[in-house]
Design an enzyme around this catalytic site. Structure first.
Site, PDB file in Angstrom:
ATOM      1  N   THR A 104     -22.899 -41.165  -0.109  1.00 17.26           N
ATOM      2  CA  THR A 104     -23.377 -40.353   0.646  1.00 17.26           C
ATOM      3  C   THR A 104     -24.472 -41.027   2.206  1.00 17.26           C
ATOM      4  OG1 THR A 104     -25.661 -39.664  -0.140  1.00 17.26           O
ATOM      5  CG2 THR A 104     -23.596 -38.301  -0.917  1.00 17.26           C
ATOM      6  N   GLY A 105     -25.084 -40.410   3.158  1.00 15.50           N
ATOM      7  CA  GLY A 105     -25.602 -40.879   3.817  1.00 15.50           C
ATOM      8  C   GLY A 105     -24.975 -42.326   4.085  1.00 15.50           C
ATOM      9  N   ALA A 106     -23.833 -42.740   5.113  1.00 13.69           N
ATOM     10  CA  ALA A 106     -23.525 -43.543   4.930  1.00 13.69           C
ATOM     11  C   ALA A 106     -23.290 -44.392   6.261  1.00 13.69           C
ATOM     12  CB  ALA A 106     -21.467 -43.539   4.632  1.00 13.69           C
ATOM     13  N   ASN A 107     -23.924 -43.196   6.979  1.00  9.17           N
ATOM     14  CA  ASN A 107     -23.764 -43.979   8.283  1.00  9.17           C
ATOM     15  C   ASN A 107     -25.088 -45.466   8.899  1.00  9.17           C
ATOM     16  OD1 ASN A 107     -25.478 -41.352   8.169  1.00  9.17           O
ATOM     17  ND2 ASN A 107     -26.377 -42.559  10.230  1.00  9.17           N
ATOM     18  N   SER A 108     -25.753 -45.154   7.954  1.00 10.32           N
ATOM     19  CA  SER A 108     -27.494 -46.284   8.225  1.00 10.32           C
ATOM     20  C   SER A 108     -27.946 -46.664   6.890  1.00 10.32           C
ATOM     21  CB  SER A 108     -27.961 -45.694   9.014  1.00 10.32           C
ATOM     22  OG  SER A 108     -28.251 -44.675   8.737  1.00 10.32           O
ATOM     23  N   GLY A 109     -28.368 -47.313   7.160  1.00 10.11           N
ATOM     24  CA  GLY A 109     -29.641 -48.490   5.936  1.00 10.11           C
ATOM     25  C   GLY A 109     -28.962 -48.909   4.624  1.00 10.11           C
ATOM     26  N   TYR A 152     -41.951 -35.756  -1.711  1.00 11.08           N
ATOM     27  CA  TYR A 152     -41.410 -36.591  -1.917  1.00 11.08           C
ATOM     28  C   TYR A 152     -41.068 -37.667  -3.310  1.00 11.08           C
ATOM     29  CZ  TYR A 152     -38.646 -42.029  -0.658  1.00 11.08           C
ATOM     30  OH  TYR A 152     -37.888 -43.045  -0.948  1.00 11.08           O
TER      31      TYR A 152
END
Length: 306
Positions: free
Chosen positions: A12-17, A168
């Site tokens: 998940t969240g594979a588009n950056s970082g 957070y």
């Protein structure tokens, strides 16, 4: 990192970082990589990068917005049609220190995205995870979990009092409690599933360069870049703990991995400790029950803890 040929991985969240760095390494080592992204444009750009280095398994996009439970259900259904077996799920995506706002489903954004979205996704993907010979779930937390004294189940959505950094820290504590409780329930059910956690240390990700919703500031970016050169590490290095947690053969359930250097800010991956609040078994069980009620997602294939 062992050869990953024949294995299917969802990040998940594979588009950056960290998510992109993790996807790149899995692709280089032969895995089929399902890249779950919220933004189609950025997702396609990331997919092109990963496809360029892929060996064997290739890479594919999965549309996923963790702040929308209908999107989570749709993504899980999409994955189920593509593969009968999911070897690794990396719950990597998250938001950091955002102003107070709510998700589509009315959850405070940080706990809703970082914890509740992943709780629902993991539960919905449980059948293909259990179909793998030794499925593994890696949930990405943070050293910031140390700043949370505990989970306030009476104000999980921070409606009474909200602080961006405090919320957070609580969301990252929730990640650790979830990872441990998932592993306890898997053991109780006699399942082969392994649930572990990892954190990147001080990694130069986009979350650290600018607050969500803000454009990067030149002077701030320069100051952050200098700080990371002195004390932190790259996104690729920050991804190593979660890659180790996902692939190393000596990993045991409920373990936690992070950098081995000073204050766990940088360095090679190693087993690390967690706060007393993150070791609270009762709090983990209570958070699990609250998460089931809020998301409507249950884990019938895993028996309750005893």
């Amino acid at each position: 990192m062992p050869d990953q040929a024949g294995r299917t991985v969802l990040v998940t969240g594979a588009n950056s970082g960290l998510g992109l760095a993790t996807s790149l390494e899995f692709a280089r080592h032969g895995a089929r990589v399902l890249m779950a992204c919220r933004d189609p444009g950025r997702g396609q750009q990331a997919l092109d990068k990963v496809s360029a280095v892929a060996v064997g398994g290739g890479a594919e996009l999965v549309a996923l917005d963790l702040a929308d439970l209908s999107s989570v259900r749709s993504a899980a259904g999409d994955v189920a049609t593509r593969c009968e077996r999911l070897d690794v799920l990396i719950n990597n995506a998250g938001v950091m220190a955002t102003p107070y706002e709510k998700t589509v489903d009315g959850f405070e954004r940080q706990i809703g995205t970082t914890h509740l979205g992943h709780f629902a996704l993991t539960g919905l993907l449980l059948p293909p995870l259990l179909a793998a010979p030794a499925g593994r779930v890696v949930t990405v937390s943070s050293g910031a979990h140390q700043g949370a004294k505990g989970i306030n189940l009476h104000d999980l959505q921070s409606e009474r009092s909200y602080g961006a950094l405090r919320a957070y820290s609580r969301s990252k504590l929730a990640n650790l409690l979830f990872a441990a409780e998932l592993d306890r329930r898997a053991r109780a059910a006699g399942a082969q599933l392994i649930s572990v956690a990892a954190h990147p240390g001080l990694a130069a990700t986009s979350l650290m360069r600018a607050r969500p919703g803000e454009k990067p500031h030149r002077m701030r970016s320069a100051a952050v870049a200098l700080a990371f050169r002195l004390f932190g590490q790259s996104e690729a290095a920050g991804a190593l703990p979660q890659l180790y947690a996902a692939t190393a053969p000596d990993v045991l359930g409920s373990e936690y991995f992070g950098p081995s250097g000073f204050q766990e800010q940088r360095g090679a991956p190693t087993r690390v400790g967690r706060s007393l609040a993150a070791q609270d078994v009762a709090a983990g069980a209570q958070l699990w029950e609250a998460s089931e009620r809020l998301t409507g997602v249950t884990y019938p294939m895993l028996s309750p803890t005893t």
